[in-house]
Design a protein around this motif. Structure first.
Motif, PDB file in Angstrom:
ATOM      1  N   HIS A 199       0.881  -1.185   0.000  1.00 35.43           N
ATOM      2  CA  HIS A 199       0.000   0.000   0.000  1.00 35.43           C
ATOM      3  C   HIS A 199       0.908   1.222   0.000  1.00 35.43           C
ATOM      4  O   HIS A 199       1.265   1.724   1.061  1.00 35.43           O
ATOM      5  CB  HIS A 199      -0.897   0.039   1.252  1.00 35.43           C
ATOM      6  CG  HIS A 199      -1.606  -1.237   1.531  1.00 35.43           C
ATOM      7  ND1 HIS A 199      -0.996  -2.292   2.130  1.00 35.43           N
ATOM      8  CD2 HIS A 199      -2.885  -1.623   1.255  1.00 35.43           C
ATOM      9  CE1 HIS A 199      -1.862  -3.297   2.235  1.00 35.43           C
ATOM     10  NE2 HIS A 199      -3.006  -2.917   1.715  1.00 35.43           N
ATOM     11  N   GLU A 211      -0.340   4.704   1.747  1.00 37.48           N
ATOM     12  CA  GLU A 211      -0.468   4.531   3.200  1.00 37.48           C
ATOM     13  C   GLU A 211       0.905   4.365   3.854  1.00 37.48           C
ATOM     14  O   GLU A 211       1.149   4.872   4.946  1.00 37.48           O
ATOM     15  CB  GLU A 211      -1.308   3.280   3.497  1.00 37.48           C
ATOM     16  CG  GLU A 211      -2.795   3.451   3.229  1.00 37.48           C
ATOM     17  CD  GLU A 211      -3.543   2.138   3.448  1.00 37.48           C
ATOM     18  OE1 GLU A 211      -4.015   1.571   2.461  1.00 37.48           O
ATOM     19  OE2 GLU A 211      -3.617   1.676   4.606  1.00 37.48           O
ATOM     20  N   ARG A 232      -4.366  -8.558   8.726  1.00 43.00           N
ATOM     21  CA  ARG A 232      -5.611  -7.829   8.444  1.00 43.00           C
ATOM     22  C   ARG A 232      -6.831  -8.713   8.739  1.00 43.00           C
ATOM     23  O   ARG A 232      -7.838  -8.246   9.273  1.00 43.00           O
ATOM     24  CB  ARG A 232      -5.632  -7.368   6.978  1.00 43.00           C
ATOM     25  CG  ARG A 232      -4.695  -6.190   6.736  1.00 43.00           C
ATOM     26  CD  ARG A 232      -4.503  -5.868   5.249  1.00 43.00           C
ATOM     27  NE  ARG A 232      -3.537  -4.782   5.114  1.00 43.00           N
ATOM     28  CZ  ARG A 232      -3.842  -3.491   4.972  1.00 43.00           C
ATOM     29  NH1 ARG A 232      -5.105  -3.110   4.959  1.00 43.00           N
ATOM     30  NH2 ARG A 232      -2.903  -2.573   4.861  1.00 43.00           N
ATOM     31  N   LYS A 274      -6.378  -5.227  11.603  1.00 41.98           N
ATOM     32  CA  LYS A 274      -5.511  -4.050  11.638  1.00 41.98           C
ATOM     33  C   LYS A 274      -4.712  -3.970  10.342  1.00 41.98           C
ATOM     34  O   LYS A 274      -4.442  -5.005   9.721  1.00 41.98           O
ATOM     35  CB  LYS A 274      -4.507  -4.162  12.809  1.00 41.98           C
ATOM     36  CG  LYS A 274      -5.164  -4.106  14.173  1.00 41.98           C
ATOM     37  CD  LYS A 274      -4.132  -3.931  15.289  1.00 41.98           C
ATOM     38  CE  LYS A 274      -3.185  -5.101  15.427  1.00 41.98           C
ATOM     39  NZ  LYS A 274      -2.509  -5.146  16.734  1.00 41.98           N
ATOM     40  N   PRO A 275      -4.296  -2.775   9.936  1.00 45.11           N
ATOM     41  CA  PRO A 275      -3.470  -2.685   8.735  1.00 45.11           C
ATOM     42  C   PRO A 275      -2.065  -3.240   8.983  1.00 45.11           C
ATOM     43  O   PRO A 275      -1.531  -3.124  10.088  1.00 45.11           O
ATOM     44  CB  PRO A 275      -3.422  -1.181   8.437  1.00 45.11           C
ATOM     45  CG  PRO A 275      -3.729  -0.512   9.726  1.00 45.11           C
ATOM     46  CD  PRO A 275      -4.592  -1.449  10.516  1.00 45.11           C
ATOM     47  N   PHE A 286       1.773  -3.887   6.556  1.00 41.97           N
ATOM     48  CA  PHE A 286       2.376  -3.448   5.293  1.00 41.97           C
ATOM     49  C   PHE A 286       3.608  -4.280   4.956  1.00 41.97           C
ATOM     50  O   PHE A 286       4.257  -4.848   5.832  1.00 41.97           O
ATOM     51  CB  PHE A 286       2.787  -1.972   5.405  1.00 41.97           C
ATOM     52  CG  PHE A 286       1.660  -1.074   5.845  1.00 41.97           C
ATOM     53  CD1 PHE A 286       0.797  -0.506   4.924  1.00 41.97           C
ATOM     54  CD2 PHE A 286       1.439  -0.819   7.201  1.00 41.97           C
ATOM     55  CE1 PHE A 286      -0.252   0.318   5.328  1.00 41.97           C
ATOM     56  CE2 PHE A 286       0.393  -0.006   7.615  1.00 41.97           C
ATOM     57  CZ  PHE A 286      -0.452   0.566   6.673  1.00 41.97           C
TER      58      PHE A 286
END
Length: 406
Positions: free
Chosen positions: A19, A22, A206, A211-212, A214
Motif C-alpha cells: 500500500h 499509506e 488484516r 488491523k493494517p 504493510f
C-alpha cells in the motif's frame, strides 16, 4: 527533511509496496516497528543480505525500530523461494550458533542497545505449535489455489514440492502475525523474491487482527546485465573475514564493472547522493577512483576502518609498487608441502577450493607464481620459490596471495 521512503527511493532500494500511499504517510507521521527475516543456515551473511542490512540501517536512522528475525523454526523446514532443490535440515545447536554469528554481523550496521533493535527467533513460537490449532487459526485463511500461483512454488512444482515446504508460506505469515502481537510490528521488509510470503503475512494480520499491516520489498543486488552479484570463482562473497579475507572482499568491490559502480555506491554506502552521482559519472580510467572509494567504504562498514586501510594499502602495494606488502592476504602451508605440485599447495593453503578449479585457471592462463605464468599443471613448488620467506601467487588479473612456510 526527506522522508525515509524518499531516501530509500532515491538510492534505488524500493521495488514493491503493498500500500504505497499509506506506507509513505505512516513512515512520515509515526515511528514504527518493522522486521526483516534472516535464514540461519550458515554462520555468516553474504552480499545478498547486504541490501537488506542497509535498508534496515536507513530505517533505524530515521527513528524506526528494526526486528532482525532469525528463522530458527523455519530453518528446520527450508524455504522454497528461489530454490529448485530442498535444503538440508540443521540441528537446534547449529541454528543457534549461526544466529549468534548473524547478530554480530548485523551489529556493525544496526544498534541493538537499549531496545533500539530486537533480535527474535521464530523457534520461540513455531516449535511449540499445536498442529490442529495452527490449522484452525492460520490454515483456514490460506487458499491453495492462490498459493500455487506464487512464483516460489511454481519453480518447485516442476521438480516436486514437498508438503513440508508448502507449509513455509503459512509459517512465515504466522511469524508476521506473532511479531505484530508481541512487539506491535506493522511492516515487513525483504528481498523481492519474498513478495508472495510477505503478502501472505500482511493479509493474515488484516484478517485475524482487523488491523493494517504493510510490506515493502527491495531490489535484489544485480549487475547491469541483471545477474545476481556476490559470486566469485571460489564461491559467495561472505561478510565473515574467516570465510573471505577483508582484502579479497575489498578487491571484489574494487573490480566491479564500470556500469555497476554508481548503483553499488548508492545501495551499499552512506555517501551523500550528490557524491554518489559525481563518482558514478566519472569516465574512462577515472572510474577507478570511484571503485577505490566503493571498495574502501564497503569494507569499512563490514570489517572496520583498520581492515579497510590495510586492504587499501595492500592493493596499492601490489598494483602501484608502493605501500606495505605485509597486508596482502597470507596463508601458511607446512614444510612437507615443499616439492609438491602447485595445485596441491594452493588447495592446502585454501586459496583454491579444488584442483579442478586450479587446472581450469592454468589452462586459461590465469595463474602465476612470483610473476611467472604457470603453464604446467604438474609444476612443483620448491624452496627457490620462497624468496625472502614467501611466495606470491596471482590468480586472474587482480587476486593476490602470499604463501609462507609454517
Amino acid at each position: 527533511m526527506a522522508s525515509v521512503v524518499d531516501v530509500l527511493e532515491e538510492r534505488g532500494f524500493l521495488k514493491q509496496f503493498t500500500h504505497e500511499q499509506e506506507t509513505r504517510e505512516l513512515l512520515e507521521k509515526e515511528k514504527i516497528t518493522f522486521y526483516i527475516g534472516f535464514d540461519p543456515t550458515a554462520d555468516s551473511l553474504h552480499v545478498g543480505h547486504f541490501i537488506a542490512m542497509m535498508m534496515m540501517a536507513h530505517m533505524q536512522r530515521a527513528g524506526h525500530r528494526p526486528i532482525a528475525l532469525v528463522g530458527g523454526g523455519t530453518a528446520m523446514v527450508g524455504d522454497p523461494s528461489g530454490k529448485t532443490d530442498m535444503r538440508k535440515m540443521l540441528t537446534k545447536e547449529e541454528i543457534q550458533h549461526n544466529a549468534n554469528c548473524i547478530k554480530e554481523q548485523l551489529s556493525k550496521l544496526i544498534d541493538f542497545s537499549d531496545g533500539k533493535a530486537i533480535m527474535a527467533n521464530n523457534a520461540d513460537w513455531l516449535l511449540d505449535l499445536n498442529y490442529v490449532d495452527f490449522l484452525r487459526e492460520v490454515g483456514v485463511h490460506f487458499s491453495v489455489n492462490r498459493m500455487l500461483t506464487a512464483e516460489c512454488f511454481k519453480q518447485r512444482l516442476e521438480k516436486g514440492l514437498s508438503f513440508l515446504e508448502f507449509n513455509y508460506m503459512l509459517m512465515q505469515g504466522y511469524d508476521f502475525l506473532e511479531l505484530n502481537r508481541r512487539y506491535g510490528c506493522v511492516m515487513q521488509l525483504g528481498g523481492d523474491d519474498q513478495w508472495s510470503n510477505m503478502l501472505a503475512g500482511a493479509d493474515l494480520i488484516r484478517r485475524k487482527e482487523g488491523k493494517p499491516a504493510f510490506a515493502m520489498t527491495c531490489a535484489l543486488l544485480t549487475n547491469s546485465e541483471g545477474k545476481k552479484m556476490g559470486k566469485t570463482e571460489s564461491g559467495a562473497v561472505w561478510l565473515d573475514k574467516n570465510r573471505m579475507s577483508p582484502y579479497d572482499f575489498y578487491q571484489y568491490w574494487r573490480n566491479v564493472d564500470d556500469a555497476d559502480v554508481e548503483k553499488c555506491l548508492a545501495l551499499l554506502t552512506f555517501l551523500p547522493m550528490d557524491e554518489v552521482r559525481r563518482l558514478g559519472a566519472l569516465q574512462g580510467s577515472e572510474i577507478n577512483e570511484a571503485k577505490k572509494v566503493l571498495a574502501y567504504e564497503v569494507t569499512k562498514l563490514i570489517h572496520g576502518e583498520e581492515e579497510a586501510e590495510k586492504a587499501k594499502s595492500a592493493a596499492e602495494a601490489l598494483f602501484a609498487g608502493a605501500g606495505d606488502m605485509s597486508n596482502v592476504p597470507t596463508a601458511a602451508v607446512s614444510k612437507d608441502m615443499i616439492n609438491s605440485s602447485i595445485l596441491d599447495v594452493l588447495v592446502a593453503a585454501k586459496i583454491l577450493p579444488s584442483k579442478g578449479e586450479g587446472k581450469r585457471l592454468i589452462q586459461q592462463g590465469g595463474l602465476s607464481v612470483n610473476g611467472e605464468k604457470i603453464t604446467d599443471i604438474n609444476r612443483l613448488v620448491t624452496e627457490v620459490d620462497f624468496t625472502e620467506g614467501s611466495m606470491l601467487v596471482k590468480r586472474g588479473k587482480k587476486n593476490y596471495n602470499k604463501i609462507i612456510i609454517e
